[in-house]
Design a protein around this motif. Sequence first.
Motif, PDB file in Angstrom:
ATOM      1  N   UNK A 184      46.260  30.691  47.505  1.00 49.13           N
ATOM      2  CA  UNK A 184      46.825  31.652  48.456  1.00 49.13           C
ATOM      3  C   UNK A 184      48.033  32.370  47.856  1.00 49.13           C
ATOM      4  N   UNK A 185      48.866  31.649  47.121  1.00 50.77           N
ATOM      5  CA  UNK A 185      50.031  32.268  46.487  1.00 50.77           C
ATOM      6  C   UNK A 185      49.574  33.281  45.437  1.00 50.77           C
ATOM      7  N   UNK A 186      48.604  32.907  44.638  1.00 51.42           N
ATOM      8  CA  UNK A 186      48.102  33.837  43.617  1.00 51.42           C
ATOM      9  C   UNK A 186      47.508  35.081  44.274  1.00 51.42           C
ATOM     10  N   UNK A 187      46.848  34.895  45.421  1.00 49.88           N
ATOM     11  CA  UNK A 187      46.281  36.036  46.134  1.00 49.88           C
ATOM     12  C   UNK A 187      47.381  36.952  46.657  1.00 49.88           C
ATOM     13  N   UNK A 214      47.915  40.776  36.036  1.00 49.18           N
ATOM     14  CA  UNK A 214      48.154  39.590  36.864  1.00 49.18           C
ATOM     15  C   UNK A 214      47.918  38.365  35.999  1.00 49.18           C
ATOM     16  N   UNK A 215      48.908  37.469  35.990  1.00 49.36           N
ATOM     17  CA  UNK A 215      48.830  36.272  35.173  1.00 49.36           C
ATOM     18  C   UNK A 215      49.291  35.091  36.011  1.00 49.36           C
ATOM     19  N   UNK A 216      48.344  34.489  36.719  1.00 54.67           N
ATOM     20  CA  UNK A 216      48.680  33.326  37.537  1.00 54.67           C
ATOM     21  C   UNK A 216      49.642  33.677  38.642  1.00 54.67           C
ATOM     22  N   UNK A 217      50.823  33.074  38.594  1.00 52.64           N
ATOM     23  CA  UNK A 217      51.821  33.267  39.638  1.00 52.64           C
ATOM     24  C   UNK A 217      52.804  34.380  39.300  1.00 52.64           C
TER      25      UNK A 217
END
Length: 112
Positions: free
Chosen positions: A25-28, A60-63
């Motif tokens: 959810x955070x990555x989204x 976009x790279x992970x977090x």
Amino acid sequence: MVEVTFRTTIKYDRIPEITARFPGAVHKVIADTANSISEDAKFLCPVKTGALWGSIKTQINGASAKVTASKEYAGYVEFGTYKMAPRAFMRPAADVNEPKFYAAMDALAANL
């Protein structure tokens, strides 16, 4: 290349806790925010040839995520010169999306 960085002070840093509990959810949220910044920057970007508009990219790279405008004159457009007024497009796009990012993260924190 123009890279806009914003930093904020978080009084109660729950991001590590949220990330550990809801990593997908955070990555989204991060990806959605970066993509929104990119879309808004393209909307705000002054277009003469379309080259600057086309140089706006999202990584976009992970977090983490990065939105950049890679044309060599992007900084001149964003910040202006002594001959030209600024026509900011990156910073306003980030500013519009910052509260949306925090709202989405707050919604995740409410589920802890």
